[in-house]
Design a protein around this motif. Structure first.
Motif, PDB file in Angstrom:
ATOM      1  N   PHE A  24       0.854  -1.192   0.000  1.00 17.63           N
ATOM      2  CA  PHE A  24       0.000   0.000   0.000  1.00 17.63           C
ATOM      3  C   PHE A  24       0.888   1.239   0.000  1.00 17.63           C
ATOM      4  O   PHE A  24       1.842   1.333   0.767  1.00 17.63           O
ATOM      5  CB  PHE A  24      -0.902   0.015   1.239  1.00 17.63           C
ATOM      6  CG  PHE A  24      -1.794  -1.184   1.328  1.00 17.63           C
ATOM      7  CD1 PHE A  24      -3.045  -1.184   0.736  1.00 17.63           C
ATOM      8  CD2 PHE A  24      -1.391  -2.323   2.003  1.00 17.63           C
ATOM      9  CE1 PHE A  24      -3.869  -2.284   0.809  1.00 17.63           C
ATOM     10  CE2 PHE A  24      -2.205  -3.438   2.080  1.00 17.63           C
ATOM     11  CZ  PHE A  24      -3.449  -3.421   1.484  1.00 17.63           C
ATOM     12  N   TYR A  25       0.552   2.195  -0.854  1.00 22.20           N
ATOM     13  CA  TYR A  25       1.342   3.403  -0.976  1.00 22.20           C
ATOM     14  C   TYR A  25       0.516   4.644  -0.593  1.00 22.20           C
ATOM     15  O   TYR A  25      -0.699   4.682  -0.797  1.00 22.20           O
ATOM     16  CB  TYR A  25       1.838   3.579  -2.420  1.00 22.20           C
ATOM     17  CG  TYR A  25       2.785   2.491  -2.878  1.00 22.20           C
ATOM     18  CD1 TYR A  25       4.145   2.557  -2.591  1.00 22.20           C
ATOM     19  CD2 TYR A  25       2.315   1.389  -3.592  1.00 22.20           C
ATOM     20  CE1 TYR A  25       5.025   1.560  -3.010  1.00 22.20           C
ATOM     21  CE2 TYR A  25       3.185   0.385  -4.018  1.00 22.20           C
ATOM     22  CZ  TYR A  25       4.535   0.481  -3.722  1.00 22.20           C
ATOM     23  OH  TYR A  25       5.388  -0.515  -4.129  1.00 22.20           O
ATOM     24  N   ASP A  26       1.222   5.644  -0.065  1.00 24.47           N
ATOM     25  CA  ASP A  26       0.649   6.971   0.192  1.00 24.47           C
ATOM     26  C   ASP A  26      -0.507   6.947   1.192  1.00 24.47           C
ATOM     27  O   ASP A  26      -1.407   7.790   1.116  1.00 24.47           O
ATOM     28  CB  ASP A  26       0.177   7.621  -1.122  1.00 24.47           C
ATOM     29  CG  ASP A  26       1.316   7.804  -2.099  1.00 24.47           C
ATOM     30  OD1 ASP A  26       2.435   8.117  -1.649  1.00 24.47           O
ATOM     31  OD2 ASP A  26       1.080   7.643  -3.321  1.00 24.47           O
ATOM     32  N   ILE A  27      -0.513   5.987   2.106  1.00 30.34           N
ATOM     33  CA  ILE A  27      -1.521   5.963   3.159  1.00 30.34           C
ATOM     34  C   ILE A  27      -1.162   7.006   4.207  1.00 30.34           C
ATOM     35  O   ILE A  27      -0.018   7.078   4.657  1.00 30.34           O
ATOM     36  CB  ILE A  27      -1.609   4.575   3.832  1.00 30.34           C
ATOM     37  CG1 ILE A  27      -1.904   3.492   2.790  1.00 30.34           C
ATOM     38  CG2 ILE A  27      -2.664   4.570   4.937  1.00 30.34           C
ATOM     39  CD1 ILE A  27      -3.258   3.592   2.156  1.00 30.34           C
ATOM     40  N   ASP A  28      -2.128   7.828   4.571  1.00 27.74           N
ATOM     41  CA  ASP A  28      -1.890   8.841   5.603  1.00 27.74           C
ATOM     42  C   ASP A  28      -1.491   8.151   6.902  1.00 27.74           C
ATOM     43  O   ASP A  28      -2.103   7.159   7.308  1.00 27.74           O
ATOM     44  CB  ASP A  28      -3.164   9.659   5.807  1.00 27.74           C
ATOM     45  CG  ASP A  28      -2.914  10.932   6.607  1.00 27.74           C
ATOM     46  OD1 ASP A  28      -2.286  10.835   7.680  1.00 27.74           O
ATOM     47  OD2 ASP A  28      -3.346  12.006   6.172  1.00 27.74           O
ATOM     48  N   PHE A 177      -8.214   7.328  16.482  1.00 26.48           N
ATOM     49  CA  PHE A 177      -8.664   6.898  15.168  1.00 26.48           C
ATOM     50  C   PHE A 177     -10.087   7.384  14.892  1.00 26.48           C
ATOM     51  O   PHE A 177     -10.427   7.741  13.767  1.00 26.48           O
ATOM     52  CB  PHE A 177      -8.609   5.366  15.066  1.00 26.48           C
ATOM     53  CG  PHE A 177      -7.226   4.816  15.073  1.00 26.48           C
ATOM     54  CD1 PHE A 177      -6.255   5.321  14.243  1.00 26.48           C
ATOM     55  CD2 PHE A 177      -6.874   3.792  15.945  1.00 26.48           C
ATOM     56  CE1 PHE A 177      -4.965   4.824  14.245  1.00 26.48           C
ATOM     57  CE2 PHE A 177      -5.589   3.285  15.964  1.00 26.48           C
ATOM     58  CZ  PHE A 177      -4.632   3.800  15.112  1.00 26.48           C
ATOM     59  N   ASN A 178     -10.929   7.389  15.923  1.00 27.70           N
ATOM     60  CA  ASN A 178     -12.300   7.844  15.733  1.00 27.70           C
ATOM     61  C   ASN A 178     -12.334   9.295  15.282  1.00 27.70           C
ATOM     62  O   ASN A 178     -13.150   9.681  14.442  1.00 27.70           O
ATOM     63  CB  ASN A 178     -13.098   7.669  17.028  1.00 27.70           C
ATOM     64  CG  ASN A 178     -13.433   6.226  17.305  1.00 27.70           C
ATOM     65  OD1 ASN A 178     -13.537   5.421  16.382  1.00 27.70           O
ATOM     66  ND2 ASN A 178     -13.580   5.872  18.564  1.00 27.70           N
ATOM     67  N   PHE A 179     -11.454  10.112  15.859  1.00 24.29           N
ATOM     68  CA  PHE A 179     -11.390  11.514  15.451  1.00 24.29           C
ATOM     69  C   PHE A 179     -10.925  11.619  13.998  1.00 24.29           C
ATOM     70  O   PHE A 179     -11.441  12.437  13.228  1.00 24.29           O
ATOM     71  CB  PHE A 179     -10.443  12.298  16.359  1.00 24.29           C
ATOM     72  CG  PHE A 179     -10.321  13.753  15.995  1.00 24.29           C
ATOM     73  CD1 PHE A 179     -11.302  14.657  16.363  1.00 24.29           C
ATOM     74  CD2 PHE A 179      -9.227  14.210  15.271  1.00 24.29           C
ATOM     75  CE1 PHE A 179     -11.197  15.999  16.023  1.00 24.29           C
ATOM     76  CE2 PHE A 179      -9.114  15.540  14.924  1.00 24.29           C
ATOM     77  CZ  PHE A 179     -10.100  16.441  15.299  1.00 24.29           C
ATOM     78  N   ALA A 180      -9.966  10.787  13.616  1.00 23.64           N
ATOM     79  CA  ALA A 180      -9.479  10.793  12.238  1.00 23.64           C
ATOM     80  C   ALA A 180     -10.593  10.419  11.270  1.00 23.64           C
ATOM     81  O   ALA A 180     -10.745  11.025  10.204  1.00 23.64           O
ATOM     82  CB  ALA A 180      -8.299   9.837  12.091  1.00 23.64           C
ATOM     83  N   ARG A 181     -11.407   9.420  11.653  1.00 26.57           N
ATOM     84  CA  ARG A 181     -12.521   9.010  10.809  1.00 26.57           C
ATOM     85  C   ARG A 181     -13.510  10.156  10.637  1.00 26.57           C
ATOM     86  O   ARG A 181     -13.936  10.481   9.530  1.00 26.57           O
ATOM     87  CB  ARG A 181     -13.247   7.816  11.435  1.00 26.57           C
ATOM     88  CG  ARG A 181     -12.456   6.529  11.452  1.00 26.57           C
ATOM     89  CD  ARG A 181     -13.092   5.536  12.405  1.00 26.57           C
ATOM     90  NE  ARG A 181     -12.331   4.301  12.519  1.00 26.57           N
ATOM     91  CZ  ARG A 181     -12.373   3.497  13.554  1.00 26.57           C
ATOM     92  NH1 ARG A 181     -13.118   3.812  14.594  1.00 26.57           N
ATOM     93  NH2 ARG A 181     -11.657   2.391  13.585  1.00 26.57           N
ATOM     94  N   TYR A 182     -13.865  10.766  11.763  1.00 23.88           N
ATOM     95  CA  TYR A 182     -14.853  11.842  11.731  1.00 23.88           C
ATOM     96  C   TYR A 182     -14.347  13.032  10.928  1.00 23.88           C
ATOM     97  O   TYR A 182     -15.069  13.573  10.081  1.00 23.88           O
ATOM     98  CB  TYR A 182     -15.199  12.283  13.149  1.00 23.88           C
ATOM     99  CG  TYR A 182     -16.095  13.510  13.190  1.00 23.88           C
ATOM    100  CD1 TYR A 182     -17.453  13.400  12.937  1.00 23.88           C
ATOM    101  CD2 TYR A 182     -15.563  14.768  13.466  1.00 23.88           C
ATOM    102  CE1 TYR A 182     -18.262  14.516  12.951  1.00 23.88           C
ATOM    103  CE2 TYR A 182     -16.368  15.887  13.477  1.00 23.88           C
ATOM    104  CZ  TYR A 182     -17.720  15.764  13.224  1.00 23.88           C
ATOM    105  OH  TYR A 182     -18.512  16.879  13.223  1.00 23.88           O
TER     106      TYR A 182
END
Length: 214
Positions: A24-28, A177-182
Motif C-alpha cells: 500500500f502506498y501513500d496511506i496517511d 482513530f475515531n477523530f481521524a474518521r470523523y
C-alpha cells in the motif's frame, strides 16, 4: 502485507520480497493504526474491491480508501452479526446521482454476504457507494485548496467537536482513530459542498448555512 511478514521480531529488514502479497502506498500516517485493528481478511477483501472500482470508475481514488472502506465494511459485518439495522439516508438520491458507485456498492454487499456469511440490508450498498464518492481524488486539484479555505475547514471541524464536547460533557482525543474518521468524513463533505457536488435532499437549509460560513 503478506504471510509471515509480522512473525520476526521487529524492527528487521525484509530480505525475501516474495513474502509480500500486497503493498500500500501513500496511506496517511494517521490511518496506519487501522491495519492493526482491522481483520486481515476484511483488508484483503476491500483491497480487491477497490481494485475493481479503480477499473470501473472514471476518476482517481484517494489512497486512504482501502483502510477507510475496510473500516466501514468491518462495521457493516459487525452490525449484521449483532442484528443492528441502520437506516442509510439519501438512498434514492445516491442511486440516481451516482449509479456507477451504487452498482459497485450492490456488488460489494453480495460479495460480503458470500465471503463473511452475514446477511446485510441492501441499504448498505448506498453507504459503500458514498465511500467511493467521498474518495474522489485528483492530485492536481488538491493544490487549489487555499490556506484560507483550509483554515476555515479546520475552524468548522474544531467548532463541531467543541459542540459535541460541550453537549455531552466529554473530552475527545484529537489523536484517536475515531477523530481521524470523523474529520475525514467532514472534510469530504465540505469539499463536496465547495465544489457544488451535494445531493438534493431535505438538508438544503443546513447546506446553505455551511455555504454561508464558507
Amino acid at each position: 502485507m503478506g504471510k509471515g511478514i509480522g512473525f520476526p521480531k521487529t524492527p528487521y529488514e525484509l530480505e525475501d520480497l516474495n513474502l509480500i502479497t500486497r503493498t500500500f502506498y501513500d496511506i496517511d500516517q494517521k490511518y496506519l493504526g487501522l491495519f492493526d485493528e482491522l481483520p486481515e481478511t476484511v483488508i484483503h477483501f476491500t483491497a480487491k474491491l477497490v481494485d475493481i472500482a479503480r477499473n470501473e470508475l472514471k476518476y482517481e481514488l484517494n489512497p486512504n480508501l482501502v483502510v477507510t472502506m475496510a473500516d466501514h465494511i468491518n462495521f457493516c459485518i459487525q452490525r449484521a452479526k449483532q442484528d443492528i439495522y441502520v437506516q442509510m439516508p439519501l438512498i434514492y438520491e445516491v442511486e440516481q446521482t451516482f449509479p456507477a458507485e451504487e452498482k459497485i456498492g450492490k456488488y460489494a454487499v453480495k460479495q460480503i454476504e458470500r465471503r463473511f456469511h452475514v446477511r446485510l440490508s441492501q441499504n448498505e450498498a448506498s453507504g459503500i457507494a458514498m465511500n467511493f464518492v467521498n474518495a474522489r481524488y485528483n492530485p492536481k486539484s488538491r493544490t487549489d485548496v487555499t490556506e484560507d479555505l483550509q483554515k476555515k475547514y479546520d475552524e468548522i471541524l474544531e467548532d463541531t467537536i467543541s459542540i459535541v464536547e460541550d453537549e455531552i460533557g466529554i473530552l475527545i482525543e484529537r489523536d484517536s482513530f475515531n477523530f481521524a474518521r470523523y474529520s475525514s468524513h467532514l472534510m469530504y463533505l465540505l469539499n463536496r459542498i465547495a465544489e457544488h457536488q451535494t445531493l438534493d435532499s431535505d438538508n438544503g437549509k443546513r447546506k446553505s448555512k455551511i455555504l454561508a460560513y464558507l
